[in-house]
Design a protein around this motif. Structure first.
Motif, PDB file in Angstrom:
ATOM      1  N   LEU A  32      -0.094  -2.571  -9.019  1.00 20.09           N
ATOM      2  CA  LEU A  32      -0.395  -1.162  -8.743  1.00 20.09           C
ATOM      3  C   LEU A  32      -0.889  -0.974  -7.308  1.00 20.09           C
ATOM      4  N   LEU A  33      -1.617  -1.956  -6.787  1.00 19.87           N
ATOM      5  CA  LEU A  33      -2.051  -1.873  -5.382  1.00 19.87           C
ATOM      6  C   LEU A  33      -0.824  -1.890  -4.469  1.00 19.87           C
ATOM      7  N   ALA A  34       0.122  -2.782  -4.781  1.00 22.89           N
ATOM      8  CA  ALA A  34       1.346  -2.869  -3.968  1.00 22.89           C
ATOM      9  C   ALA A  34       2.114  -1.552  -4.037  1.00 22.89           C
ATOM     10  N   PHE A  35       2.177  -0.977  -5.227  1.00 23.62           N
ATOM     11  CA  PHE A  35       2.901   0.288  -5.384  1.00 23.62           C
ATOM     12  C   PHE A  35       2.160   1.433  -4.681  1.00 23.62           C
ATOM     13  N   GLY A  36       0.837   1.437  -4.780  1.00 24.83           N
ATOM     14  CA  GLY A  36       0.038   2.485  -4.139  1.00 24.83           C
ATOM     15  C   GLY A  36       0.216   2.503  -2.627  1.00 24.83           C
ATOM     16  N   ARG A  37       0.445   1.302  -2.057  1.00 23.46           N
ATOM     17  CA  ARG A  37       0.627   1.215  -0.590  1.00 23.46           C
ATOM     18  C   ARG A  37       1.891   1.914  -0.129  1.00 23.46           C
ATOM     19  N   VAL A  53      -5.192   5.657 -11.722  1.00 27.92           N
ATOM     20  CA  VAL A  53      -4.074   5.273 -12.608  1.00 27.92           C
ATOM     21  C   VAL A  53      -4.606   4.527 -13.834  1.00 27.92           C
ATOM     22  N   PHE A  54      -5.541   3.602 -13.613  1.00 26.78           N
ATOM     23  CA  PHE A  54      -6.109   2.870 -14.755  1.00 26.78           C
ATOM     24  C   PHE A  54      -6.890   3.804 -15.677  1.00 26.78           C
ATOM     25  N   LEU A  55      -7.592   4.777 -15.099  1.00 22.97           N
ATOM     26  CA  LEU A  55      -8.336   5.727 -15.943  1.00 22.97           C
ATOM     27  C   LEU A  55      -7.376   6.553 -16.800  1.00 22.97           C
ATOM     28  N   GLN A  56      -6.281   7.009 -16.171  1.00 27.22           N
ATOM     29  CA  GLN A  56      -5.289   7.786 -16.937  1.00 27.22           C
ATOM     30  C   GLN A  56      -4.677   6.915 -18.040  1.00 27.22           C
ATOM     31  N   ALA A  57      -4.407   5.653 -17.687  1.00 25.62           N
ATOM     32  CA  ALA A  57      -3.821   4.736 -18.672  1.00 25.62           C
ATOM     33  C   ALA A  57      -4.791   4.533 -19.841  1.00 25.62           C
ATOM     34  N   TYR A  58      -6.074   4.386 -19.525  1.00 26.72           N
ATOM     35  CA  TYR A  58      -7.091   4.182 -20.557  1.00 26.72           C
ATOM     36  C   TYR A  58      -7.143   5.394 -21.497  1.00 26.72           C
ATOM     37  N   ARG A  59      -7.105   6.596 -20.887  1.00 24.45           N
ATOM     38  CA  ARG A  59      -7.170   7.813 -21.718  1.00 24.45           C
ATOM     39  C   ARG A  59      -5.952   7.926 -22.639  1.00 24.45           C
ATOM     40  N   ARG A  60      -4.797   7.455 -22.132  1.00 24.46           N
ATOM     41  CA  ARG A  60      -3.563   7.610 -22.918  1.00 24.46           C
ATOM     42  C   ARG A  60      -3.179   6.340 -23.667  1.00 24.46           C
ATOM     43  N   LEU A  61      -4.070   5.394 -23.734  1.00 24.79           N
ATOM     44  CA  LEU A  61      -3.713   4.074 -24.271  1.00 24.79           C
ATOM     45  C   LEU A  61      -3.129   4.152 -25.688  1.00 24.79           C
TER      46      LEU A  61
END
Lengths: 186, 153
Positions: A32-37, A53-61
């Motif tokens: 995700l860091l590579a993609f964010g760059r 992104v991780f927070l959104q993923a956690y909410r939608r897990l």
């Protein structure tokens, strides 16, 4: 990095063991860091982006059903989040050759990697930014046609045909001699 | 399958997809196509950057701190943010204004004429059900806030 570990961690988080999410974060933050760059030149912005992104993923897990790969699911969330926040000023940074450099590899493989990267980037430059992202997700992030189609909203046949053309260019650009120096092709 | 067809199929293969039976059979007997397959596979392997496996413990800690502050996934309000209290209050004010307005309105006069005084009881029941539903949704959607409000200090 195993899909089994991902599925196990997702189950543990959904069962109430929130700390298990750290395993998911550790395994997938690099990609995700590579993609964010690609979207943010500033390192701090990239980290904020990855956190969101991780927070959104956690909410939608609970919506992740384990049918596909968690990494592709996360990249889909990342792509849509990036497009949403950069809507007014989408500047998709093409990957550079040093971004795919493996310092542990021998010089011949580094040359191969650079040449392959240059070819794909050249193919990406010929496309509108959103289609260029499809090539990026395929070649650099290893997503499948279906996963890219789901994440970007482009029809799967459009994705497939652009990638096929880029592969053709890749095949034409890389000489057999170069590959033979790195791998046993027989 | 000809070499030309095999090459077309090779170019169509998905990421990490193995050649299917017919293509695999062609590759087994054609060295030139086998080299093409290996060439594409190795070129694509080379593009996957190894630096993506790097992890940053500080970033992991920061993300986990934010995650631990969130409600557990699957709880109400985690899929998307809970509706702001301001919106709930605005909806409540509109409902109250509607109920009060009815008393001064002659819109229901014809209904009363048609059904008699009994319509007042029916209307009262409907309003009661409506208000109860609104209050249930308000409390249910803001359970954490309500808990904090009634938590003994």
């Amino acid at each position: 990095m195993s899909q089994d570990d991902d599925v196990a961690d997702v189950k543990r988080v959904l069962a109430g063991d929130t700390a298990a999410f750290a395993g998911i974060v550790r395994r997938h933050q690099g990609v995700l860091l590579a993609f964010g760059r690609r979207f943010f030149p500033n390192g701090a912005d990239v980290e904020d982006f990855v956190q969101e992104v991780f927070l959104q993923a956690y909410r939608r897990l609970a919506t992740f059903r384990g049918e596909g790969r968690l990494r592709s699911w996360l990249l889909g969330i990342a792509y849509n989040h990036a497009v949403r926040i950069r809507r007014s000023r989408v500047e998709y940074a093409l990957p550079d050759e040093t971004a795919v450099e493996d310092h542990t590899a021998d010089p011949e493989r580094t040359v191969l990697r650079r040449e392959a990267c240059r070819t794909v980037v050249r193919a990406m430059r010929r496309l509108p930014q959103r289609l260029a992202a499809c090539l990026d997700l395929y070649f650099f992030f290893g997503m499948t046609y279906d996963e890219i189609s789901r994440a970007t909203g482009h029809p799967v046949n459009t994705v497939r045909s652009h990638i096929r053309r880029a592969k053709q260019r890749l095949r034409d650009a890389l000489s057999d001699d170069l590959l033979e120096g790195c791998y046993d092709l027989s | 399958m000809t070499c030309r067809e095999a090459l077309r199929e090779l170019l169509m293969l998905d990421a990490d997809q193995d050649p299917y039976t017919e293509l695999a059979a062609h590759l087994a007997r054609c060295e030139q196509c086998r080299r093409e397959e290996a060439k594409l596979r190795f070129a694509m392997m080379a593009l996957r950057s190894p630096e993506r496996r790097r992890t940053d413990d500080e970033l992991t800690g920061r993300i986990m701190a934010a995650v631990l502050a969130e409600p557990a996934p699957g709880e109400p309000g985690t899929e998307r943010g809970p509706m702001p209290l301001r919106n709930w209050l605005a909806a409540g004010v509109l409902i109250l204004a509607g109920i009060l307005g009815l008393q001064y309105s002659d819109s229901f006069e014809w209904v009363r004429l048609a059904f008699g005084e009994a319509i007042d009881l029916a209307m009262g029941l409907i309003l009661g059900v409506f208000l109860t539903t609104y209050l249930c949704l308000l409390v249910g959607s803001n359970l954490k806030r309500v808990q904090r409000l009634f938590r003994p200090h």
